[in-house]
Design a protein around this motif. Structure first.
Motif, PDB file in Angstrom:
ATOM      1  N   VAL A   1     -70.986 -71.462  68.854  1.00  0.00           N
ATOM      2  CA  VAL A   1     -71.362 -72.868  69.070  1.00  0.00           C
ATOM      3  C   VAL A   1     -72.661 -73.216  68.338  1.00  0.00           C
ATOM      4  N   THR A   2     -73.673 -72.367  68.485  1.00  0.00           N
ATOM      5  CA  THR A   2     -74.957 -72.722  67.863  1.00  0.00           C
ATOM      6  C   THR A   2     -74.887 -72.618  66.331  1.00  0.00           C
ATOM      7  N   SER A   3     -74.089 -71.693  65.825  1.00  0.00           N
ATOM      8  CA  SER A   3     -73.967 -71.604  64.359  1.00  0.00           C
ATOM      9  C   SER A   3     -73.216 -72.818  63.816  1.00  0.00           C
ATOM     10  N   ALA A   4     -72.207 -73.273  64.562  1.00  0.00           N
ATOM     11  CA  ALA A   4     -71.478 -74.475  64.145  1.00  0.00           C
ATOM     12  C   ALA A   4     -72.427 -75.681  64.119  1.00  0.00           C
ATOM     13  N   GLU A   5     -73.230 -75.801  65.166  1.00  0.00           N
ATOM     14  CA  GLU A   5     -74.178 -76.915  65.219  1.00  0.00           C
ATOM     15  C   GLU A   5     -75.227 -76.783  64.105  1.00  0.00           C
ATOM     16  N   ALA A   6     -75.661 -75.557  63.858  1.00  0.00           N
ATOM     17  CA  ALA A   6     -76.657 -75.337  62.802  1.00  0.00           C
ATOM     18  C   ALA A   6     -76.084 -75.714  61.440  1.00  0.00           C
ATOM     19  N   SER A   7     -74.810 -75.387  61.212  1.00  0.00           N
ATOM     20  CA  SER A   7     -74.225 -75.687  59.900  1.00  0.00           C
ATOM     21  C   SER A   7     -74.223 -77.197  59.665  1.00  0.00           C
ATOM     22  N   SER A   8     -74.098 -77.954  60.754  1.00  0.00           N
ATOM     23  CA  SER A   8     -74.152 -79.416  60.649  1.00  0.00           C
ATOM     24  C   SER A   8     -75.603 -79.899  60.525  1.00  0.00           C
ATOM     25  N   ASN A   9     -76.456 -79.444  61.436  1.00  0.00           N
ATOM     26  CA  ASN A   9     -77.855 -79.906  61.441  1.00  0.00           C
ATOM     27  C   ASN A   9     -78.599 -79.556  60.155  1.00  0.00           C
ATOM     28  N   LEU A  10     -78.300 -78.392  59.599  1.00  0.00           N
ATOM     29  CA  LEU A  10     -79.029 -77.966  58.405  1.00  0.00           C
ATOM     30  C   LEU A  10     -78.406 -78.505  57.115  1.00  0.00           C
ATOM     31  N   GLY A  11     -77.364 -79.302  57.271  1.00  0.00           N
ATOM     32  CA  GLY A  11     -76.772 -79.961  56.103  1.00  0.00           C
ATOM     33  C   GLY A  11     -77.727 -80.959  55.473  1.00  0.00           C
ATOM     34  N   ARG A  12     -78.705 -81.415  56.273  1.00  0.00           N
ATOM     35  CA  ARG A  12     -79.661 -82.423  55.765  1.00  0.00           C
ATOM     36  C   ARG A  12     -80.652 -81.835  54.759  1.00  0.00           C
ATOM     37  N   TYR A  13     -80.740 -80.503  54.692  1.00  0.00           N
ATOM     38  CA  TYR A  13     -81.660 -79.888  53.722  1.00  0.00           C
ATOM     39  C   TYR A  13     -80.905 -79.688  52.416  1.00  0.00           C
ATOM     40  N   ASP A  14     -80.808 -80.784  51.682  1.00  0.00           N
ATOM     41  CA  ASP A  14     -80.008 -80.774  50.463  1.00  0.00           C
ATOM     42  C   ASP A  14     -80.841 -81.200  49.250  1.00  0.00           C
ATOM     43  N   GLY A  15     -82.148 -81.314  49.437  1.00  0.00           N
ATOM     44  CA  GLY A  15     -83.014 -81.702  48.330  1.00  0.00           C
ATOM     45  C   GLY A  15     -83.094 -83.201  48.131  1.00  0.00           C
ATOM     46  N   ILE A  16     -82.237 -83.940  48.818  1.00  0.00           N
ATOM     47  CA  ILE A  16     -82.266 -85.406  48.704  1.00  0.00           C
ATOM     48  C   ILE A  16     -82.817 -85.996  50.002  1.00  0.00           C
ATOM     49  N   ARG A  17     -82.168 -85.633  51.113  1.00  0.00           N
ATOM     50  CA  ARG A  17     -82.681 -86.138  52.388  1.00  0.00           C
ATOM     51  C   ARG A  17     -83.943 -85.371  52.794  1.00  0.00           C
ATOM     52  N   TYR A  18     -83.850 -84.068  52.817  1.00  0.00           N
ATOM     53  CA  TYR A  18     -84.995 -83.219  53.164  1.00  0.00           C
ATOM     54  C   TYR A  18     -84.968 -81.963  52.312  1.00  0.00           C
ATOM     55  N   GLY A  19     -86.113 -81.307  52.235  1.00  0.00           N
ATOM     56  CA  GLY A  19     -86.170 -79.975  51.673  1.00  0.00           C
ATOM     57  C   GLY A  19     -86.457 -79.926  50.193  1.00  0.00           C
ATOM     58  N   TYR A  20     -86.527 -78.697  49.715  1.00  0.00           N
ATOM     59  CA  TYR A  20     -86.835 -78.426  48.312  1.00  0.00           C
ATOM     60  C   TYR A  20     -85.863 -79.163  47.398  1.00  0.00           C
ATOM     61  N   SER A  21     -86.408 -79.754  46.355  1.00  0.00           N
ATOM     62  CA  SER A  21     -85.584 -80.495  45.402  1.00  0.00           C
ATOM     63  C   SER A  21     -85.538 -79.727  44.084  1.00  0.00           C
ATOM     64  N   ALA A  22     -84.337 -79.260  43.739  1.00  0.00           N
ATOM     65  CA  ALA A  22     -84.188 -78.437  42.522  1.00  0.00           C
ATOM     66  C   ALA A  22     -84.397 -79.276  41.266  1.00  0.00           C
ATOM     67  N   GLN A  23     -84.804 -78.618  40.208  1.00  0.00           N
ATOM     68  CA  GLN A  23     -85.046 -79.308  38.931  1.00  0.00           C
ATOM     69  C   GLN A  23     -83.961 -78.903  37.924  1.00  0.00           C
ATOM     70  N   ASN A  24     -83.633 -79.836  37.048  1.00  0.00           N
ATOM     71  CA  ASN A  24     -82.767 -79.548  35.894  1.00  0.00           C
ATOM     72  C   ASN A  24     -81.352 -79.085  36.227  1.00  0.00           C
ATOM     73  N   ALA A  25     -80.835 -79.511  37.363  1.00  0.00           N
ATOM     74  CA  ALA A  25     -79.450 -79.124  37.676  1.00  0.00           C
ATOM     75  C   ALA A  25     -78.490 -79.934  36.799  1.00  0.00           C
ATOM     76  N   PRO A  26     -77.428 -79.306  36.289  1.00  0.00           N
ATOM     77  CA  PRO A  26     -76.528 -80.009  35.379  1.00  0.00           C
ATOM     78  C   PRO A  26     -75.614 -81.014  36.082  1.00  0.00           C
ATOM     79  N   ASP A  27     -75.329 -80.811  37.364  1.00  0.00           N
ATOM     80  CA  ASP A  27     -74.477 -81.757  38.099  1.00  0.00           C
ATOM     81  C   ASP A  27     -74.862 -81.743  39.572  1.00  0.00           C
ATOM     82  N   LEU A  28     -74.223 -82.635  40.331  1.00  0.00           N
ATOM     83  CA  LEU A  28     -74.620 -82.805  41.733  1.00  0.00           C
ATOM     84  C   LEU A  28     -74.382 -81.538  42.553  1.00  0.00           C
ATOM     85  N   HIS A  29     -73.241 -80.884  42.342  1.00  0.00           N
ATOM     86  CA  HIS A  29     -72.942 -79.682  43.116  1.00  0.00           C
ATOM     87  C   HIS A  29     -73.981 -78.593  42.836  1.00  0.00           C
ATOM     88  N   ALA A  30     -74.316 -78.436  41.557  1.00  0.00           N
ATOM     89  CA  ALA A  30     -75.331 -77.439  41.191  1.00  0.00           C
ATOM     90  C   ALA A  30     -76.690 -77.821  41.782  1.00  0.00           C
TER      91      ALA A  30
END
Lengths: 471, 93
Positions: free
Chosen positions: A307-336
């Motif tokens: 249960v907690t890992s399922a919730e974590a996988s959802s809650n930590l989805g916000r750390y994507d470099g756009i909403r929150y968290g480290y923002s990668a440089q020079n990525a060739p596409d959105l997935h990268a």
């Protein structure tokens, strides 16, 4: 470090100023933190300014708050505007809080002095404080051993006498288990007792803020200050907060305490011996000890990890470099871009996200996630039934005492089993407290735990307060 | 429960995380142990246990738009650039 009552008395009587108390705390931190690593940042200037404000308030003859001049540490996942809150993760290395959590607002309103932020397992995922990006915390009782986790920094800060009170968070035992390992008191209130507004989410159905202190009275004072309904957190409950220390009684006559069957099976002998010694003293205090059965509680740990890992996988989805968290440089596409940004998560955090994501895939959703949720419902019903028979439960806090740094064992489940006796409280939403009750043969602290129903924290605090006096 | 390398890779992809070959091997072993343990839950009879939609959705905390104008402005003030009551950020691509 003085207790909260001693600090309040010293300040109100004029024996000491809040600034002197704060400087004493800062001095102890300066001396001991380089080895213990409990604090990842000390807010020296802000803390001194807050202490001076308390002294000025006293000089004006104004009424002081319940924590006037008391130095308090906060775990690094609790927001305090203008200060970093990193969850001890490289992902949030430069994150500065844009608002203040309700619990910190309440501390400040009670005239507490926020002394700094404490080390923790990354995103509160761990039971030994070894997954922190700031390096491990050492247990002040034995610096070759872990302090427990994930609130290991908060527990170590109290155990080392740096502060009399610290906030932690508890999703599966992260306040109570480190309290047990470090020989201090740790309280996780029932689900909804304390606002989580401004607390970084790990698993929203289990996360709770808790307090760590050197004794039950201090923990009770701290808990009372931060408890209560908050309009910013819809899961916080509308219920009056009792004056916990005024509910203390000299004995436990009339209290029924359950000893759950199965909780003692296979328990490390020294811990079992301390638990039975506690039961004996509770009986002498007038409590009625009753053998009870919570048959499904043994499934709490696997339910918890799904249960907690399922919730974590959802809650930590916000750390994507756009909403929150480290923002990668020079990525060739959105997935990268996403993958590069999320590469800063540590191994344990990635693993929990993988577990949770996998449990929520269509292939495993019914078999794992839904099954775990249904078993959780049955565990809650078990606890409801047992609290119709008894007022509180007495259990071990942890299956072991503090283990050596880096020696958690090769079994991948060994660290997960550290939460065996604490995660039932989070799965059931119960109130829990761990208090130190003697040592094992190696001289390491042993914690015993009381559980109580939701919104009945006063019962476990009173039982713990009475038991504490028998040592 | 049979967990394979492909399962770990799929979960990594779904979670937008790049998992190295070493990590995949490590997680595969750890997930095998964990999910075998989780299978103990199959011994519990859950027939008749009903879960509400809110129970199943409880693990998702919705992003609620900020209604408090003062707070919204405070949040915008943290950004170097603003436009039309929005925080303006650099293009990421």
């Amino acid at each position: 470090m003085m207790t909260i009552s001693q600090i309040i008395h010293a300040i109100t009587s004029g024996e000491k100023t809040a600034e002197q108390i704060t400087r004493e705390s800062l001095s102890i931190i300066a001396q001991t933190n380089p080895e213990i690593n409990a604090f990842v940042e000390v807010f020296e200037q802000d803390a001194l300014a807050q202490a001076q404000a308390v002294d000025a308030k006293k000089a004006r003859g104004e009424k002081l708050g319940a924590l006037a001049g008391v130095p308090v540490a906060i775990k690094d996942n609790i927001l305090y505007k203008g200060h970093k809150a990193t969850c001890c993760s490289k992902m949030l290395a430069n994150y500065v809080a844009s608002y203040t959590s309700t619990v910190v607002e309440k501390l400040l309103a009670a005239d507490a002095v926020i002394i700094g932020r404490t080390n923790m397992d990354e995103f509160a995922m761990g039971s030994s404080n070894q997954t922190s990006a700031y390096g491990p915390v050492k247990n002040p009782v034995d610096t070759e051993r872990v302090p427990g986790g994930s609130s290991g920094g908060s527990a170590a800060a109290v155990a080392a006498g740096m502060v009399p009170l610290a906030l932690g968070t508890d999703t599966g035992g992260s306040v109570r288990q480190p309290a047990s390992f470090c020989g201090v008191v740790g309280v996780k209130p029932g689900y909804g007792r304390i606002s989580r507004y401004g607390v970084v989410s790990f698993a929203s159905s289990a996360d709770q803020v808790g307090v760590l202190a050197a004794n039950v009275e201090d923990a009770s004072i701290g808990l009372e200050v931060i408890s209560g309904k908050d309009v910013h957190d819809s899961t916080s409950l509308e219920a009056p907060v009792p004056a916990y220390t005024k509910q203390f009684t000299p004995d436990l006559k009339g209290l029924k305490i359950g000893l759950p069957k199965g909780f003692l099976d296979g328990l490390y002998e020294d811990i079992k011996e301390r638990l039975l010694a506690a039961a004996k003293e509770l009986k002498k205090l007038g409590a009625e000890m009753v053998d009870v059965d919570v048959p499904l509680a043994k499934y709490s740990a696997p339910v918890y990890y799904i249960v907690t890992s399922a919730e974590a996988s959802s809650n930590l989805g916000r750390y994507d470099g756009i909403r929150y968290g480290y923002s990668a440089q020079n990525a060739p596409d959105l997935h990268a871009y996403y993958e590069d940004s999320r590469a800063l998560f540590g191994l344990e955090v990635k693993k929990r996200i993988i577990i949770g994501t996998y449990a929520l895939t269509s292939k495993r959703y019914e078999e794992c996630f839904v099954k775990a949720m249904k078993v959780r419902e049955l565990i809650k019903q078990d606890f409801k039934k047992v609290f119709e028979q008894v007022d509180v439960l007495l259990t071990p806090t942890s299956p072991t005492t503090a283990f050596r740094l880096g020696k958690e064992g090769k079994n991948p489940l060994s660290l997960y089993l550290a939460d065996l006796y604490t995660c039932p409280g989070n799965i059931g939403g119960l109130a829990g407290i761990s208090i130190p009750y003697g040592n094992d043969k190696k001289g390491l602290p042993v914690g015993v735990q009381f559980y109580g129903p939701i919104l009945q924290e006063e019962k476990i605090l009173n039982a713990a307060h009475c038991l504490e006096k028998t040592l | 429960m049979d967990i394979t390398k492909k399962d770990v890779e799929l979960a990594g992809k779904l979670a937008n995380m790049r998992i190295s070959a070493e990590e995949t091997a490590l997680y595969e072993n750890q997930l095998k142990a964990l999910f075998n343990w989780v299978q103990e839950l199959s011994a519990v009879n859950t027939d008749g246990v009903k879960l509400s939609q809110s129970d199943l959705a409880a693990f998702v905390r919705p992003d609620v738009p900020v209604q408090n104008a003062v707070l919204a402005q405070e949040l915008r003030d943290d950004f170097a650039a603003q436009e039309n009551d929005c925080a303006k950020v650099k293009k990421v691509l």
